[in-house]
Write a protein that holds these residues in place. Structure first.
Motif, PDB file in Angstrom:
ATOM      1  N   LEU A 117      -5.832   0.510   0.316  1.00 43.15           N
ATOM      2  CA  LEU A 117      -5.280   0.992  -0.669  1.00 43.15           C
ATOM      3  C   LEU A 117      -5.974   2.234  -1.017  1.00 43.15           C
ATOM      4  CD1 LEU A 117      -2.960   1.036  -2.005  1.00 43.15           C
ATOM      5  CD2 LEU A 117      -4.451  -0.463  -4.131  1.00 43.15           C
ATOM      6  N   LEU A 170      -2.853   0.213  -9.933  1.00 45.59           N
ATOM      7  CA  LEU A 170      -1.923   1.477 -10.918  1.00 45.59           C
ATOM      8  C   LEU A 170      -0.306   1.145 -11.007  1.00 45.59           C
ATOM      9  CD1 LEU A 170      -3.378   1.925  -6.271  1.00 45.59           C
ATOM     10  CD2 LEU A 170      -2.641   3.334  -8.168  1.00 45.59           C
ATOM     11  N   ALA A 221      -6.102  10.201 -10.152  1.00 46.69           N
ATOM     12  CA  ALA A 221      -5.495  10.495  -8.813  1.00 46.69           C
ATOM     13  C   ALA A 221      -3.861  11.485  -9.522  1.00 46.69           C
ATOM     14  CB  ALA A 221      -4.312   8.241  -8.263  1.00 46.69           C
ATOM     15  N   THR A 259      -6.588  -3.293  -7.391  1.00 47.64           N
ATOM     16  CA  THR A 259      -7.024  -2.331  -7.058  1.00 47.64           C
ATOM     17  C   THR A 259      -4.938  -2.343  -7.615  1.00 47.64           C
ATOM     18  OG1 THR A 259      -8.586  -1.746  -6.322  1.00 47.64           O
ATOM     19  CG2 THR A 259      -6.595  -0.187  -6.120  1.00 47.64           C
ATOM     20  N   SER A 291       0.681   3.615  -3.290  1.00 49.08           N
ATOM     21  CA  SER A 291      -0.480   4.709  -2.905  1.00 49.08           C
ATOM     22  C   SER A 291       0.965   6.152  -3.147  1.00 49.08           C
ATOM     23  CB  SER A 291      -0.919   4.604  -1.960  1.00 49.08           C
ATOM     24  OG  SER A 291       0.189   4.436  -0.831  1.00 49.08           O
ATOM     25  N   ASN A 292       2.007   6.128  -2.495  1.00 50.82           N
ATOM     26  CA  ASN A 292       3.150   7.259  -2.577  1.00 50.82           C
ATOM     27  C   ASN A 292       3.737   7.089  -3.784  1.00 50.82           C
ATOM     28  OD1 ASN A 292       2.441   8.378   0.163  1.00 50.82           O
ATOM     29  ND2 ASN A 292       2.989   6.222   0.616  1.00 50.82           N
ATOM     30  N   HIS A 321      -4.783  11.169  -0.135  1.00 46.77           N
ATOM     31  CA  HIS A 321      -3.747  11.336   0.560  1.00 46.77           C
ATOM     32  C   HIS A 321      -3.327  13.228  -0.187  1.00 46.77           C
ATOM     33  CE1 HIS A 321      -0.441  10.420  -1.558  1.00 46.77           C
ATOM     34  NE2 HIS A 321      -0.504   9.567  -1.189  1.00 46.77           N
ATOM     35  N   ILE A 355       0.377  -1.258   0.233  1.00 44.86           N
ATOM     36  CA  ILE A 355      -0.101   0.063  -0.040  1.00 44.86           C
ATOM     37  C   ILE A 355       0.929   0.816   0.412  1.00 44.86           C
ATOM     38  CG2 ILE A 355      -1.617   1.528   1.362  1.00 44.86           C
ATOM     39  CD1 ILE A 355      -2.823  -1.800   2.551  1.00 44.86           C
ATOM     40  N   GLU A 356       1.732   1.159   1.408  1.00 43.56           N
ATOM     41  CA  GLU A 356       2.851   2.346   1.141  1.00 43.56           C
ATOM     42  C   GLU A 356       3.001   2.752  -0.075  1.00 43.56           C
ATOM     43  OE1 GLU A 356       5.280   5.994   3.106  1.00 43.56           O
ATOM     44  OE2 GLU A 356       3.156   4.285   3.478  1.00 43.56           O
ATOM     45  N   ALA A 396      -5.494   5.489   1.308  1.00 40.29           N
ATOM     46  CA  ALA A 396      -4.242   6.131   0.773  1.00 40.29           C
ATOM     47  C   ALA A 396      -3.915   6.890  -0.375  1.00 40.29           C
ATOM     48  CB  ALA A 396      -3.237   4.938   1.061  1.00 40.29           C
ATOM     49  N   LEU A 397      -4.939   6.074  -1.267  1.00 41.34           N
ATOM     50  CA  LEU A 397      -4.765   7.629  -3.125  1.00 41.34           C
ATOM     51  C   LEU A 397      -5.756   8.516  -2.412  1.00 41.34           C
ATOM     52  CD1 LEU A 397      -5.993   4.142  -5.416  1.00 41.34           C
ATOM     53  CD2 LEU A 397      -3.150   4.981  -5.200  1.00 41.34           C
TER      54      LEU A 397
END
Length: 239
Positions: free
Chosen positions: A233, A57, A199, A53, A16-17, A239, A12-13, A236-237
């Motif tokens: 997730l 991504l 996103a 997902t 999403s980042n 943010h 996830i980290e 997190a997207l």
């Protein structure tokens, strides 16, 4: 993913980042270091909407849209709402990229597939969009009223999508997200598709529109309608 189990938090980290371009670099580096495709590894380790997902991504945006369009037309029936959502909301440059990706991935012509899977006026609209001639479709001040009185079903939906996106694209997507979570069930694939594809374009503005239109945050709505790593997730997207 290596060892005794899968570290979903790390996945996830990482996903999403990073930007789409950075995620492509991660894929290439993983392949170089371990000799495996990251997507294939994740398919074996993840499941459900979290897997969908994560894989979305890892795709290039134009390739993800191309895959969604192919999925919408493959098999017995056609999911016209997906065709409308994607084709009627992408700008001309994106349409060109999607057509190229579709040809590259499936060795098929997107315009030909759309022609064979749709009919009537809806086919004409979607083909016009694919030929980047959408400007010729829309005229007049009270066009929404005219569309509603003169059309119905998927044709009405396509026209209204074009008009609403031209006027307020972020408001259109805020509405689509709300409708995907309204009522008894949640349209998880719609959530995935919109959050992943917007996103890096206008998701922050969509969040603001959602708050203003529905008096609650998009994050709150998603938290109440999803669960587990999939929920984490998606949030997190945002943010």
């Amino acid at each position: 993913c290596k060892g005794m189990g899968t570290d979903e938090t790390a996945i996830i980290e990482i996903l999403s980042n990073r930007s789409s371009d950075q995620r492509q670099q991660v894929k290439q580096k993983y392949k170089t270091m371990y000799g495996k495709d990251l997507e294939e590894v994740l398919k074996g380790e993840l499941s459900g909407n979290f897997e969908k997902t994560a894989l979305a991504l890892l795709d290039r945006p134009c390739e993800y849209d191309a895959r969604e369009l192919r999925k919408a037309m493959k098999g017995a029936g056609t999911d016209e709402s997906v065709l409308i959502e994607i084709l009627c909301t992408r700008v001309n440059k994106q349409i060109v990229d999607i057509k190229d990706a579709y040809k590259r991935l499936f060795e098929r012509d997107l315009e030909s597939d759309v022609k064979s899977d749709t009919s009537g006026s809806l086919r004409k609209i979607l083909v016009s969009v694919l030929q980047v001639r959408r400007d010729r479709l829309l005229k007049g001040k009270d066009i929404e009223d005219a569309i509603k009185s003169e059309t119905s079903g998927d044709l009405e939906k396509a026209f209204l999508t074009l008009v609403r996106c031209a006027r307020d694209c972020q408001g259109y997507f805020a509405t689509r997200l709300y409708e995907a979570m309204k009522g008894a069930g949640t349209e998880e694939e719609t959530l995935i598709r919109i959050l992943v594809t917007r996103a890096e374009i206008d998701l922050q503005t969509i969040k603001e529109k959602f708050q203003k239109m529905y008096n609650k945050s998009l994050a709150e709505a998603i938290k109440s309608d999803t669960s587990g790593d999939f929920r984490k997730l998606l949030v997190a997207l945002l943010h």
